[in-house]
Design a protein around this motif. Structure first.
Motif, PDB file in Angstrom:
ATOM      1  N   LYS A   4       0.854  -1.192   0.000  1.00 38.04           N
ATOM      2  CA  LYS A   4       0.000   0.000   0.000  1.00 38.04           C
ATOM      3  C   LYS A   4       0.889   1.242   0.000  1.00 38.04           C
ATOM      4  O   LYS A   4       1.894   1.289   0.713  1.00 38.04           O
ATOM      5  CB  LYS A   4      -0.875  -0.022   1.259  1.00 38.04           C
ATOM      6  N   PRO A   5       0.551   2.262  -0.777  1.00 40.33           N
ATOM      7  CA  PRO A   5       1.319   3.507  -0.714  1.00 40.33           C
ATOM      8  C   PRO A   5       1.057   4.224   0.603  1.00 40.33           C
ATOM      9  O   PRO A   5       0.094   3.907   1.313  1.00 40.33           O
ATOM     10  CB  PRO A   5       0.775   4.319  -1.895  1.00 40.33           C
ATOM     11  N   ILE A   6       1.886   5.181   0.912  1.00 43.18           N
ATOM     12  CA  ILE A   6       1.691   6.030   2.086  1.00 43.18           C
ATOM     13  C   ILE A   6       1.511   7.461   1.590  1.00 43.18           C
ATOM     14  O   ILE A   6       2.458   8.074   1.091  1.00 43.18           O
ATOM     15  CB  ILE A   6       2.884   5.935   3.049  1.00 43.18           C
ATOM     16  N   ALA A   7       0.292   7.965   1.679  1.00 44.80           N
ATOM     17  CA  ALA A   7       0.004   9.335   1.248  1.00 44.80           C
ATOM     18  C   ALA A   7       0.456  10.310   2.326  1.00 44.80           C
ATOM     19  O   ALA A   7       0.200  10.091   3.513  1.00 44.80           O
ATOM     20  CB  ALA A   7      -1.487   9.505   0.967  1.00 44.80           C
ATOM     21  N   ASP A   8       1.131  11.370   1.906  1.00 44.53           N
ATOM     22  CA  ASP A   8       1.554  12.410   2.841  1.00 44.53           C
ATOM     23  C   ASP A   8       1.705  13.705   2.062  1.00 44.53           C
ATOM     24  O   ASP A   8       2.030  13.694   0.865  1.00 44.53           O
ATOM     25  CB  ASP A   8       2.866  12.029   3.518  1.00 44.53           C
ATOM     26  N   LEU A   9       1.487  14.819   2.729  1.00 44.92           N
ATOM     27  CA  LEU A   9       1.581  16.113   2.066  1.00 44.92           C
ATOM     28  C   LEU A   9       2.012  17.188   3.041  1.00 44.92           C
ATOM     29  O   LEU A   9       1.851  17.050   4.246  1.00 44.92           O
ATOM     30  CB  LEU A   9       0.241  16.490   1.421  1.00 44.92           C
ATOM     31  N   ALA A  10       2.570  18.240   2.477  1.00 41.09           N
ATOM     32  CA  ALA A  10       2.918  19.444   3.247  1.00 41.09           C
ATOM     33  C   ALA A  10       2.267  20.625   2.549  1.00 41.09           C
ATOM     34  O   ALA A  10       2.243  20.702   1.317  1.00 41.09           O
ATOM     35  CB  ALA A  10       4.428  19.624   3.318  1.00 41.09           C
ATOM     36  N   LEU A  11       1.727  21.536   3.334  1.00 44.10           N
ATOM     37  CA  LEU A  11       1.081  22.731   2.809  1.00 44.10           C
ATOM     38  C   LEU A  11       2.037  23.904   2.934  1.00 44.10           C
ATOM     39  O   LEU A  11       2.622  24.116   3.992  1.00 44.10           O
ATOM     40  CB  LEU A  11      -0.202  23.018   3.586  1.00 44.10           C
ATOM     41  N   ASP A  12       2.195  24.664   1.867  1.00 40.73           N
ATOM     42  CA  ASP A  12       3.093  25.813   1.878  1.00 40.73           C
ATOM     43  C   ASP A  12       2.297  27.049   1.481  1.00 40.73           C
ATOM     44  O   ASP A  12       1.919  27.212   0.323  1.00 40.73           O
ATOM     45  CB  ASP A  12       4.254  25.587   0.911  1.00 40.73           C
ATOM     46  N   GLN A  33       5.509   3.854  -8.570  1.00 42.21           N
ATOM     47  CA  GLN A  33       4.617   4.135  -9.705  1.00 42.21           C
ATOM     48  C   GLN A  33       3.268   4.680  -9.253  1.00 42.21           C
ATOM     49  O   GLN A  33       2.212   4.124  -9.546  1.00 42.21           O
ATOM     50  CB  GLN A  33       4.429   2.880 -10.553  1.00 42.21           C
ATOM     51  N   LEU A  34       3.312   5.805  -8.559  1.00 36.95           N
ATOM     52  CA  LEU A  34       2.096   6.376  -8.001  1.00 36.95           C
ATOM     53  C   LEU A  34       1.449   7.372  -8.940  1.00 36.95           C
ATOM     54  O   LEU A  34       2.121   8.095  -9.676  1.00 36.95           O
ATOM     55  CB  LEU A  34       2.401   7.070  -6.673  1.00 36.95           C
ATOM     56  N   ALA A  35       0.136   7.411  -8.902  1.00 41.03           N
ATOM     57  CA  ALA A  35      -0.659   8.476  -9.504  1.00 41.03           C
ATOM     58  C   ALA A  35      -1.302   9.219  -8.341  1.00 41.03           C
ATOM     59  O   ALA A  35      -1.428   8.685  -7.233  1.00 41.03           O
ATOM     60  CB  ALA A  35      -1.718   7.892 -10.426  1.00 41.03           C
ATOM     61  N   TYR A  36      -1.705  10.461  -8.583  1.00 39.84           N
ATOM     62  CA  TYR A  36      -2.214  11.290  -7.494  1.00 39.84           C
ATOM     63  C   TYR A  36      -3.528  11.947  -7.879  1.00 39.84           C
ATOM     64  O   TYR A  36      -3.759  12.289  -9.036  1.00 39.84           O
ATOM     65  CB  TYR A  36      -1.200  12.385  -7.143  1.00 39.84           C
ATOM     66  N   GLU A  65      -7.232  17.251   0.338  1.00 39.83           N
ATOM     67  CA  GLU A  65      -7.172  15.795   0.338  1.00 39.83           C
ATOM     68  C   GLU A  65      -6.248  15.322  -0.770  1.00 39.83           C
ATOM     69  O   GLU A  65      -6.302  15.821  -1.895  1.00 39.83           O
ATOM     70  CB  GLU A  65      -8.561  15.207   0.114  1.00 39.83           C
ATOM     71  N   LEU A  66      -5.395  14.353  -0.449  1.00 38.31           N
ATOM     72  CA  LEU A  66      -4.511  13.727  -1.429  1.00 38.31           C
ATOM     73  C   LEU A  66      -4.735  12.218  -1.380  1.00 38.31           C
ATOM     74  O   LEU A  66      -4.685  11.610  -0.306  1.00 38.31           O
ATOM     75  CB  LEU A  66      -3.039  14.036  -1.118  1.00 38.31           C
ATOM     76  N   ILE A  67      -4.994  11.645  -2.550  1.00 37.29           N
ATOM     77  CA  ILE A  67      -5.086  10.194  -2.691  1.00 37.29           C
ATOM     78  C   ILE A  67      -3.886   9.757  -3.529  1.00 37.29           C
ATOM     79  O   ILE A  67      -3.691  10.260  -4.636  1.00 37.29           O
ATOM     80  CB  ILE A  67      -6.394   9.755  -3.372  1.00 37.29           C
ATOM     81  N   ALA A  68      -3.080   8.840  -2.986  1.00 39.30           N
ATOM     82  CA  ALA A  68      -1.968   8.240  -3.723  1.00 39.30           C
ATOM     83  C   ALA A  68      -2.415   6.850  -4.162  1.00 39.30           C
ATOM     84  O   ALA A  68      -2.920   6.069  -3.351  1.00 39.30           O
ATOM     85  CB  ALA A  68      -0.730   8.152  -2.839  1.00 39.30           C
ATOM     86  N   ILE A  69      -2.239   6.552  -5.467  1.00 40.83           N
ATOM     87  CA  ILE A  69      -2.748   5.311  -6.039  1.00 40.83           C
ATOM     88  C   ILE A  69      -1.613   4.614  -6.796  1.00 40.83           C
ATOM     89  O   ILE A  69      -0.963   5.224  -7.648  1.00 40.83           O
ATOM     90  CB  ILE A  69      -3.911   5.587  -7.011  1.00 40.83           C
ATOM     91  N   LEU A  72      -1.438  -0.792  -9.411  1.00 34.55           N
ATOM     92  CA  LEU A  72      -2.288  -1.954  -9.158  1.00 34.55           C
ATOM     93  C   LEU A  72      -3.577  -1.590  -8.429  1.00 34.55           C
ATOM     94  O   LEU A  72      -4.356  -2.462  -8.049  1.00 34.55           O
ATOM     95  CB  LEU A  72      -1.505  -2.999  -8.359  1.00 34.55           C
ATOM     96  N   GLY A  73      -3.791  -0.280  -8.206  1.00 35.97           N
ATOM     97  CA  GLY A  73      -5.044   0.176  -7.603  1.00 35.97           C
ATOM     98  C   GLY A  73      -5.047   0.295  -6.095  1.00 35.97           C
ATOM     99  O   GLY A  73      -6.074   0.643  -5.513  1.00 35.97           O
ATOM    100  N   CYS A  74      -3.925  -0.006  -5.444  1.00 41.11           N
ATOM    101  CA  CYS A  74      -3.863   0.184  -3.988  1.00 41.11           C
ATOM    102  C   CYS A  74      -3.793   1.687  -3.714  1.00 41.11           C
ATOM    103  O   CYS A  74      -3.110   2.426  -4.417  1.00 41.11           O
ATOM    104  CB  CYS A  74      -2.638  -0.522  -3.414  1.00 41.11           C
ATOM    105  N   ARG A  75      -4.481   2.135  -2.683  1.00 41.17           N
ATOM    106  CA  ARG A  75      -4.550   3.579  -2.425  1.00 41.17           C
ATOM    107  C   ARG A  75      -4.469   3.898  -0.949  1.00 41.17           C
ATOM    108  O   ARG A  75      -4.783   3.077  -0.103  1.00 41.17           O
ATOM    109  CB  ARG A  75      -5.803   4.180  -3.036  1.00 41.17           C
ATOM    110  N   ASP A  76      -4.050   5.157  -0.696  1.00 43.13           N
ATOM    111  CA  ASP A  76      -4.036   5.702   0.652  1.00 43.13           C
ATOM    112  C   ASP A  76      -4.453   7.165   0.535  1.00 43.13           C
ATOM    113  O   ASP A  76      -4.154   7.827  -0.468  1.00 43.13           O
ATOM    114  CB  ASP A  76      -2.646   5.583   1.280  1.00 43.13           C
ATOM    115  N   THR A  77      -5.136   7.659   1.545  1.00 38.34           N
ATOM    116  CA  THR A  77      -5.663   9.025   1.523  1.00 38.34           C
ATOM    117  C   THR A  77      -5.218   9.771   2.773  1.00 38.34           C
ATOM    118  O   THR A  77      -5.198   9.200   3.861  1.00 38.34           O
ATOM    119  CB  THR A  77      -7.207   9.002   1.471  1.00 38.34           C
TER     120      THR A  77
END
Length: 102
Positions: A4-12, A33-36, A65-69, A72-77
């Motif tokens: 599973k990916p690990i979604a993470d973000l920083a706001l600037d 190989q993530l899509a966002y 909200e950020l979804i990392a996919i 293979l379709g595994c996702r994290d939000t």
């Protein structure tokens, strides 16, 4: 089982008084190989860029909200809030008393 990916973000958000202001969203997600898919404020404000920017025109609290996919379709939000305040309004009054003796 696929990882599973690990979604993470920083706001600037630059130091600014009031709006409009342009915010940068930095993608810190981990995985191969993530899509966002970003959602900024509402389903109509979306982006598939890795690190999008967004011009904020109204003071409010924005749900980012950020979804990392994976391929293979595994996702994290992940969702974070961004509070944007209106420009402060300075106000003062001068006393009406005389400053000098006559």
């Amino acid at each position: 089982v696929f990882p599973k990916p690990i979604a993470d973000l920083a706001l600037d958000l630059p130091d600014s008084c009031g709006v409009p202001v342009t915010a940068s969203f930095n993608n810190l997600s981990q995985g191969n190989q993530l899509a966002y898919c970003w959602t900024i404020r509402s389903p109509n404000d979306t982006s598939k860029l890795t690190n999008p920017t967004y011009t904020i025109r109204q003071p409010d609290t924005y749900n980012i909200e950020l979804i990392a996919i994976t391929g293979l379709g595994c996702r994290d939000t992940i969702t974070k809030n961004l509070a944007v305040f209106p420009q402060p309004q300075a106000a003062w009054t001068m006393p009406t008393t005389e400053a000098c003796e006559t």
